[in-house]
Design a protein around this motif. Sequence first.
Motif, PDB file in Angstrom:
ATOM      1  N   VAL A   1    -110.755 -11.900 -18.514  1.00  0.00           N
ATOM      2  CA  VAL A   1    -110.290 -13.145 -19.124  1.00  0.00           C
ATOM      3  C   VAL A   1    -110.749 -13.177 -20.579  1.00  0.00           C
ATOM      4  CG1 VAL A   1    -110.297 -15.643 -19.038  1.00  0.00           C
ATOM      5  CG2 VAL A   1    -110.397 -14.333 -16.905  1.00  0.00           C
ATOM      6  N   GLU A   2    -109.790 -13.074 -21.483  1.00  0.00           N
ATOM      7  CA  GLU A   2    -110.086 -13.115 -22.913  1.00  0.00           C
ATOM      8  C   GLU A   2    -109.887 -14.533 -23.445  1.00  0.00           C
ATOM      9  OE1 GLU A   2    -108.013  -9.108 -22.002  1.00  0.00           O
ATOM     10  OE2 GLU A   2    -107.590 -11.217 -21.625  1.00  0.00           O
ATOM     11  N   SER A   3    -110.659 -14.873 -24.464  1.00  0.00           N
ATOM     12  CA  SER A   3    -110.535 -16.183 -25.096  1.00  0.00           C
ATOM     13  C   SER A   3    -111.075 -16.109 -26.519  1.00  0.00           C
ATOM     14  CB  SER A   3    -111.293 -17.252 -24.303  1.00  0.00           C
ATOM     15  OG  SER A   3    -112.676 -16.957 -24.280  1.00  0.00           O
ATOM     16  N   GLY A   4    -110.828 -17.172 -27.277  1.00  0.00           N
ATOM     17  CA  GLY A   4    -111.405 -17.276 -28.608  1.00  0.00           C
ATOM     18  C   GLY A   4    -110.441 -17.031 -29.747  1.00  0.00           C
ATOM     19  N   GLY A   5    -109.213 -16.652 -29.427  1.00  0.00           N
ATOM     20  CA  GLY A   5    -108.245 -16.417 -30.478  1.00  0.00           C
ATOM     21  C   GLY A   5    -107.824 -17.721 -31.147  1.00  0.00           C
ATOM     22  N   GLY A   6    -107.020 -17.571 -32.189  1.00  0.00           N
ATOM     23  CA  GLY A   6    -106.542 -18.749 -32.900  1.00  0.00           C
ATOM     24  C   GLY A   6    -105.865 -18.351 -34.191  1.00  0.00           C
ATOM     25  N   GLN A   7    -105.660 -19.346 -35.026  1.00  0.00           N
ATOM     26  CA  GLN A   7    -104.997 -19.138 -36.309  1.00  0.00           C
ATOM     27  C   GLN A   7    -105.996 -19.415 -37.419  1.00  0.00           C
ATOM     28  OE1 GLN A   7    -100.741 -20.346 -36.777  1.00  0.00           O
ATOM     29  NE2 GLN A   7    -101.580 -21.762 -38.278  1.00  0.00           N
ATOM     30  N   VAL A   8    -106.159 -18.457 -38.311  1.00  0.00           N
ATOM     31  CA  VAL A   8    -107.093 -18.614 -39.417  1.00  0.00           C
ATOM     32  C   VAL A   8    -106.454 -18.103 -40.693  1.00  0.00           C
ATOM     33  CG1 VAL A   8    -109.148 -18.423 -37.981  1.00  0.00           C
ATOM     34  CG2 VAL A   8    -108.180 -16.368 -39.010  1.00  0.00           C
ATOM     35  N   GLU A   9    -107.017 -18.478 -41.808  1.00  0.00           N
ATOM     36  CA  GLU A   9    -106.555 -17.966 -43.090  1.00  0.00           C
ATOM     37  C   GLU A   9    -107.242 -16.641 -43.405  1.00  0.00           C
ATOM     38  OE1 GLU A   9    -105.480 -22.179 -45.325  1.00  0.00           O
ATOM     39  OE2 GLU A   9    -107.231 -21.035 -45.943  1.00  0.00           O
ATOM     40  N   THR A  10    -106.636 -15.888 -44.284  1.00  0.00           N
ATOM     41  CA  THR A  10    -107.231 -14.629 -44.726  1.00  0.00           C
ATOM     42  C   THR A  10    -108.662 -14.867 -45.203  1.00  0.00           C
ATOM     43  OG1 THR A  10    -105.079 -13.756 -45.404  1.00  0.00           O
ATOM     44  CG2 THR A  10    -107.024 -12.749 -46.391  1.00  0.00           C
ATOM     45  N   GLY A  11    -109.548 -13.996 -44.740  1.00  0.00           N
ATOM     46  CA  GLY A  11    -110.954 -14.132 -45.077  1.00  0.00           C
ATOM     47  C   GLY A  11    -111.760 -14.904 -44.068  1.00  0.00           C
ATOM     48  N   GLY A  12    -111.082 -15.519 -43.112  1.00  0.00           N
ATOM     49  CA  GLY A  12    -111.765 -16.308 -42.105  1.00  0.00           C
ATOM     50  C   GLY A  12    -112.381 -15.459 -41.008  1.00  0.00           C
ATOM     51  N   SER A  13    -112.968 -16.157 -40.037  1.00  0.00           N
ATOM     52  CA  SER A  13    -113.659 -15.480 -38.936  1.00  0.00           C
ATOM     53  C   SER A  13    -113.251 -16.066 -37.596  1.00  0.00           C
ATOM     54  CB  SER A  13    -115.174 -15.639 -39.093  1.00  0.00           C
ATOM     55  OG  SER A  13    -115.642 -15.042 -40.280  1.00  0.00           O
ATOM     56  N   LEU A  14    -113.340 -15.238 -36.585  1.00  0.00           N
ATOM     57  CA  LEU A  14    -113.146 -15.660 -35.202  1.00  0.00           C
ATOM     58  C   LEU A  14    -114.093 -14.853 -34.330  1.00  0.00           C
ATOM     59  CD1 LEU A  14    -109.246 -15.830 -34.829  1.00  0.00           C
ATOM     60  CD2 LEU A  14    -110.822 -17.760 -34.703  1.00  0.00           C
ATOM     61  N   ARG A  15    -114.447 -15.433 -33.197  1.00  0.00           N
ATOM     62  CA  ARG A  15    -115.254 -14.725 -32.209  1.00  0.00           C
ATOM     63  C   ARG A  15    -114.513 -14.728 -30.889  1.00  0.00           C
ATOM     64  NH1 ARG A  15    -120.735 -16.353 -29.030  1.00  0.00           N
ATOM     65  NH2 ARG A  15    -121.731 -14.297 -28.930  1.00  0.00           N
ATOM     66  N   LEU A  16    -114.161 -13.549 -30.429  1.00  0.00           N
ATOM     67  CA  LEU A  16    -113.476 -13.413 -29.155  1.00  0.00           C
ATOM     68  C   LEU A  16    -114.484 -13.157 -28.041  1.00  0.00           C
ATOM     69  CD1 LEU A  16    -110.505 -11.106 -30.195  1.00  0.00           C
ATOM     70  CD2 LEU A  16    -110.753 -13.583 -30.458  1.00  0.00           C
ATOM     71  N   SER A  17    -114.138 -13.622 -26.854  1.00  0.00           N
ATOM     72  CA  SER A  17    -114.970 -13.398 -25.678  1.00  0.00           C
ATOM     73  C   SER A  17    -114.132 -12.819 -24.557  1.00  0.00           C
ATOM     74  CB  SER A  17    -115.597 -14.713 -25.196  1.00  0.00           C
ATOM     75  OG  SER A  17    -116.425 -15.285 -26.168  1.00  0.00           O
ATOM     76  N   CYS A  18    -114.769 -12.031 -23.733  1.00  0.00           N
ATOM     77  CA  CYS A  18    -114.083 -11.440 -22.577  1.00  0.00           C
ATOM     78  C   CYS A  18    -115.042 -11.453 -21.404  1.00  0.00           C
ATOM     79  CB  CYS A  18    -113.664 -10.016 -22.900  1.00  0.00           C
ATOM     80  SG  CYS A  18    -113.197  -9.035 -21.452  1.00  0.00           S
ATOM     81  N   VAL A  19    -114.661 -12.162 -20.360  1.00  0.00           N
ATOM     82  CA  VAL A  19    -115.456 -12.210 -19.136  1.00  0.00           C
ATOM     83  C   VAL A  19    -114.800 -11.296 -18.112  1.00  0.00           C
ATOM     84  CG1 VAL A  19    -116.400 -13.657 -17.323  1.00  0.00           C
ATOM     85  CG2 VAL A  19    -116.146 -14.572 -19.633  1.00  0.00           C
ATOM     86  N   ILE A  20    -115.612 -10.489 -17.460  1.00  0.00           N
ATOM     87  CA  ILE A  20    -115.102  -9.517 -16.495  1.00  0.00           C
ATOM     88  C   ILE A  20    -115.814  -9.679 -15.163  1.00  0.00           C
ATOM     89  CG2 ILE A  20    -116.757  -7.802 -17.332  1.00  0.00           C
ATOM     90  CD1 ILE A  20    -114.740  -5.646 -16.698  1.00  0.00           C
ATOM     91  N   SER A  21    -115.078  -9.448 -14.084  1.00  0.00           N
ATOM     92  CA  SER A  21    -115.670  -9.653 -12.762  1.00  0.00           C
ATOM     93  C   SER A  21    -116.265  -8.378 -12.179  1.00  0.00           C
ATOM     94  CB  SER A  21    -114.611 -10.215 -11.804  1.00  0.00           C
ATOM     95  OG  SER A  21    -113.549  -9.290 -11.648  1.00  0.00           O
ATOM     96  N   ASP A  22    -116.283  -7.294 -12.924  1.00  0.00           N
ATOM     97  CA  ASP A  22    -116.806  -6.017 -12.431  1.00  0.00           C
ATOM     98  C   ASP A  22    -118.312  -6.137 -12.184  1.00  0.00           C
ATOM     99  OD1 ASP A  22    -115.919  -2.639 -13.164  1.00  0.00           O
ATOM    100  OD2 ASP A  22    -117.742  -3.321 -12.150  1.00  0.00           O
ATOM    101  N   THR A  23    -118.724  -5.850 -10.960  1.00  0.00           N
ATOM    102  CA  THR A  23    -120.141  -6.002 -10.608  1.00  0.00           C
ATOM    103  C   THR A  23    -121.014  -4.921 -11.225  1.00  0.00           C
ATOM    104  OG1 THR A  23    -119.768  -4.780  -8.561  1.00  0.00           O
ATOM    105  CG2 THR A  23    -119.632  -7.184  -8.454  1.00  0.00           C
ATOM    106  N   PHE A  24    -120.417  -3.861 -11.747  1.00  0.00           N
ATOM    107  CA  PHE A  24    -121.168  -2.783 -12.383  1.00  0.00           C
ATOM    108  C   PHE A  24    -121.141  -2.901 -13.900  1.00  0.00           C
ATOM    109  CE2 PHE A  24    -121.971  -0.666  -8.503  1.00  0.00           C
ATOM    110  CZ  PHE A  24    -120.838  -0.791  -7.724  1.00  0.00           C
ATOM    111  N   PHE A  25    -120.977  -4.126 -14.400  1.00  0.00           N
ATOM    112  CA  PHE A  25    -120.775  -4.354 -15.831  1.00  0.00           C
ATOM    113  C   PHE A  25    -121.876  -3.729 -16.674  1.00  0.00           C
ATOM    114  CE2 PHE A  25    -119.003  -6.338 -19.469  1.00  0.00           C
ATOM    115  CZ  PHE A  25    -120.053  -6.749 -20.257  1.00  0.00           C
ATOM    116  N   ASP A  26    -123.109  -3.791 -16.189  1.00  0.00           N
ATOM    117  CA  ASP A  26    -124.245  -3.341 -16.998  1.00  0.00           C
ATOM    118  C   ASP A  26    -124.092  -1.901 -17.474  1.00  0.00           C
ATOM    119  OD1 ASP A  26    -127.124  -5.070 -15.556  1.00  0.00           O
ATOM    120  OD2 ASP A  26    -125.104  -5.740 -16.040  1.00  0.00           O
ATOM    121  N   SER A  27    -123.441  -1.072 -16.694  1.00  0.00           N
ATOM    122  CA  SER A  27    -123.424   0.357 -16.989  1.00  0.00           C
ATOM    123  C   SER A  27    -122.096   0.858 -17.541  1.00  0.00           C
ATOM    124  CB  SER A  27    -123.763   1.149 -15.726  1.00  0.00           C
ATOM    125  OG  SER A  27    -122.814   0.877 -14.717  1.00  0.00           O
ATOM    126  N   ILE A  28    -121.121  -0.015 -17.652  1.00  0.00           N
ATOM    127  CA  ILE A  28    -119.793   0.461 -18.055  1.00  0.00           C
ATOM    128  C   ILE A  28    -119.576   0.283 -19.552  1.00  0.00           C
ATOM    129  CG2 ILE A  28    -118.855  -0.063 -15.776  1.00  0.00           C
ATOM    130  CD1 ILE A  28    -117.521  -2.530 -16.959  1.00  0.00           C
TER     131      ILE A  28
END
Length: 119
Positions: A5-32
């Motif tokens: 599940v990705e989130s955090g996108g949007g519309q910004v002007e040139t030079g701006g910033s965004l922070r995207l997030s991605c939540v994953i249900s993989d139980t082995f996340f630590d090692s992948i």
Amino acid sequence: QVQLVESGGGQVETGGSLRLSCVISDTFFDSISMGWFRQTPGNGRRRLIATIYGGGDTEYVDSVKGRFTISRDNAKRTTYLQMNSLKTDDTGVYYCMRVVGDTPVYDSWGSGTQVTVLE
């Protein structure tokens, strides 16, 4: 089936910033290894632009190096992409995915998150 599940996108002007997030249900996340892919308008192919390995090492394509930072929070099974100094060429849909090298692992992708950078 692993969910992304990705989130955090949007519309910004040139030079701006965004922070995207991605939540994953993989139980082995630590090692992948996790990657952020970008699909630009009119191009059906998703391109890997940033990778973070299980040990925390990172890799970037040249076009985002020095502007984007990929990170992870293993406790939250979340991968982040901090995007600074955004350019119009960064416009696209951003997806996260488990990777081996530059190869996506799962058969299914999340819905992605749209990033639009205005001039």
